[in-house]
Design a protein around this motif. Sequence first.
Motif, PDB file in Angstrom:
ATOM      1  N   ALA A  52      34.945  60.075  60.501  1.00 36.32           N
ATOM      2  CA  ALA A  52      34.080  60.422  61.634  1.00 36.32           C
ATOM      3  C   ALA A  52      34.186  59.381  62.741  1.00 36.32           C
ATOM      4  CB  ALA A  52      32.638  60.559  61.161  1.00 36.32           C
ATOM      5  N   MET A  53      34.305  58.119  62.369  1.00 39.77           N
ATOM      6  CA  MET A  53      34.461  57.071  63.378  1.00 39.77           C
ATOM      7  C   MET A  53      35.754  57.259  64.175  1.00 39.77           C
ATOM      8  SD  MET A  53      33.026  53.549  61.787  1.00 39.77           S
ATOM      9  CE  MET A  53      32.988  52.852  63.431  1.00 39.77           C
ATOM     10  N   ILE A  54      36.802  57.658  63.492  1.00 45.76           N
ATOM     11  CA  ILE A  54      38.076  57.921  64.185  1.00 45.76           C
ATOM     12  C   ILE A  54      37.918  59.124  65.115  1.00 45.76           C
ATOM     13  CG2 ILE A  54      40.476  58.603  63.849  1.00 45.76           C
ATOM     14  CD1 ILE A  54      40.366  57.089  61.144  1.00 45.76           C
ATOM     15  N   ALA A  55      37.283  60.190  64.603  1.00 48.35           N
ATOM     16  CA  ALA A  55      37.104  61.404  65.409  1.00 48.35           C
ATOM     17  C   ALA A  55      36.255  61.135  66.650  1.00 48.35           C
ATOM     18  CB  ALA A  55      36.466  62.506  64.561  1.00 48.35           C
ATOM     19  N   LEU A  56      35.280  60.221  66.533  1.00 51.06           N
ATOM     20  CA  LEU A  56      34.413  59.887  67.659  1.00 51.06           C
ATOM     21  C   LEU A  56      35.019  58.784  68.544  1.00 51.06           C
ATOM     22  CD1 LEU A  56      30.999  59.924  65.745  1.00 51.06           C
ATOM     23  CD2 LEU A  56      31.725  61.554  67.518  1.00 51.06           C
ATOM     24  N   ASP A  57      36.236  58.396  68.243  1.00 60.00           N
ATOM     25  CA  ASP A  57      36.953  57.349  68.988  1.00 60.00           C
ATOM     26  C   ASP A  57      36.191  56.030  68.977  1.00 60.00           C
ATOM     27  OD1 ASP A  57      39.162  56.483  70.392  1.00 60.00           O
ATOM     28  OD2 ASP A  57      38.294  56.916  72.358  1.00 60.00           O
ATOM     29  N   LEU A  58      35.618  55.716  67.815  1.00 61.17           N
ATOM     30  CA  LEU A  58      34.885  54.472  67.653  1.00 61.17           C
ATOM     31  C   LEU A  58      35.706  53.420  66.912  1.00 61.17           C
ATOM     32  CD1 LEU A  58      31.441  55.974  66.586  1.00 61.17           C
ATOM     33  CD2 LEU A  58      32.079  55.128  68.855  1.00 61.17           C
ATOM     34  N   LEU A  59      36.904  53.810  66.462  1.00 60.28           N
ATOM     35  CA  LEU A  59      37.718  52.919  65.667  1.00 60.28           C
ATOM     36  C   LEU A  59      39.174  53.037  66.113  1.00 60.28           C
ATOM     37  CD1 LEU A  59      37.206  50.961  63.239  1.00 60.28           C
ATOM     38  CD2 LEU A  59      37.957  52.816  61.756  1.00 60.28           C
ATOM     39  N   PRO A  60      39.538  52.388  67.213  1.00 65.26           N
ATOM     40  CA  PRO A  60      40.913  52.525  67.721  1.00 65.26           C
ATOM     41  C   PRO A  60      41.931  52.047  66.676  1.00 65.26           C
ATOM     42  CG  PRO A  60      39.497  51.437  69.325  1.00 65.26           C
ATOM     43  CD  PRO A  60      38.727  51.496  68.038  1.00 65.26           C
ATOM     44  N   ALA A  61      43.018  52.777  66.566  1.00 67.15           N
ATOM     45  CA  ALA A  61      44.070  52.425  65.615  1.00 67.15           C
ATOM     46  C   ALA A  61      44.909  51.283  66.168  1.00 67.15           C
ATOM     47  CB  ALA A  61      44.961  53.620  65.312  1.00 67.15           C
ATOM     48  N   ARG A  62      45.430  50.462  65.266  1.00 65.42           N
ATOM     49  CA  ARG A  62      46.355  49.407  65.660  1.00 65.42           C
ATOM     50  C   ARG A  62      47.773  49.953  65.689  1.00 65.42           C
ATOM     51  NH1 ARG A  62      44.099  44.234  64.670  1.00 65.42           N
ATOM     52  NH2 ARG A  62      42.104  44.324  63.563  1.00 65.42           N
ATOM     53  N   ALA A  63      48.620  49.292  66.408  1.00 68.19           N
ATOM     54  CA  ALA A  63      50.044  49.619  66.347  1.00 68.19           C
ATOM     55  C   ALA A  63      50.581  49.216  64.987  1.00 68.19           C
ATOM     56  CB  ALA A  63      50.803  48.903  67.455  1.00 68.19           C
ATOM     57  N   ALA A  64      51.391  50.066  64.377  1.00 67.53           N
ATOM     58  CA  ALA A  64      51.948  49.771  63.064  1.00 67.53           C
ATOM     59  C   ALA A  64      52.860  48.560  63.134  1.00 67.53           C
ATOM     60  CB  ALA A  64      52.712  50.982  62.530  1.00 67.53           C
TER      61      ALA A  64
END
Length: 343
Positions: A331-343
């Motif tokens: 849910a945090m990802i869907a709400l854009d609350l947890l930006p992903a890091r570059a691999a």
Amino acid sequence: MGYRVAVAGATGAVGREILKILAERDFPVDQVAALASARSVGQEISFGDKRVLKVQNLETFDFTGWDIGLFSPGASVSAVHAPRAAAAGCVVIDNTSQFRMEPDVPLVVPEVNANALKKLGRRRIIANPNCSTIQMVVALQPLHELFTIKRVVVSTYQAVSGAGKEGMDELFAQSKGSFVGDPPTVEQFTKQIAFNLIPHIDRFMEDGSTKEEWKMTVETRKIMGADISVFATCVRVPVFVGHSESVVVEFEEPVDLDRARAALREAEGVVLHDKREDGGYVTPIECVGEDASYVSRLRIDPTVPNGLAFWCVSDNLRKGAALNAVQIAEAMIALDLLPARAA
């Protein structure tokens, strides 16, 4: 793009289930760390079908650079290491009771109050509710939206896995021993659990309620954001996995059974299986390994104004703990609350 995920308490029943669910749901991970106490260091633990992780020491683990911490190591351990992980920049989703009622910590069931995640503050800690509360509020929310809940009376029938692997081992040992005449060894529960019921989970409080019953009351209000009266009786039963609940609800508005059925059928996280015939309901053994809260025995309660009763079962290790924690991260990802890091 993915996330670095640390699972604390990875060797316990919930920790193992978290790792299993992360793999099942193809959670976007770049790296996974399995953490536990020093005595488990070096132990190998499965992550999905093909990967094996070596357990690392939670005490000395450096959370710097890690995105998500999924914690289930026990409340006293989380009290020390969850703030340490959060201070290093890791968002902690904690399965223990340590932070649930702290006002600046969101208490989240994604199907009910995912937007509470937007209030995540500097502490960077999110609490996973009690297992018995989670399955109940998933079923209550669609009914609350229709008729507005006033009061809930719930009796729970909770599996021994809620007390961890040790609780499961004690039920197995006592059950096996009963067939060969061995006296039961009672360590994890206050009385023999095999072939028995124990109306006592967690410690007693001054008013005669147990802490488990109190949790269901205060957590329901916090999650649903409503002044709902809850009276709970929590009972430990000789079932390995799967919590059951008998729930009676009194609403502010008149209840229409057909509308209630339709709302439950459409609700996210709920499966309505309610046939008025032999076997037309779901039992705990049938919900093991499943994700939903299963609702059966739906009927009008004529003894109170606007009353409705139902039976609810769910896998307490999955939706009651591990799955809900992973869903919070999703849910945090869907709400854009947890930006992903570059691999």
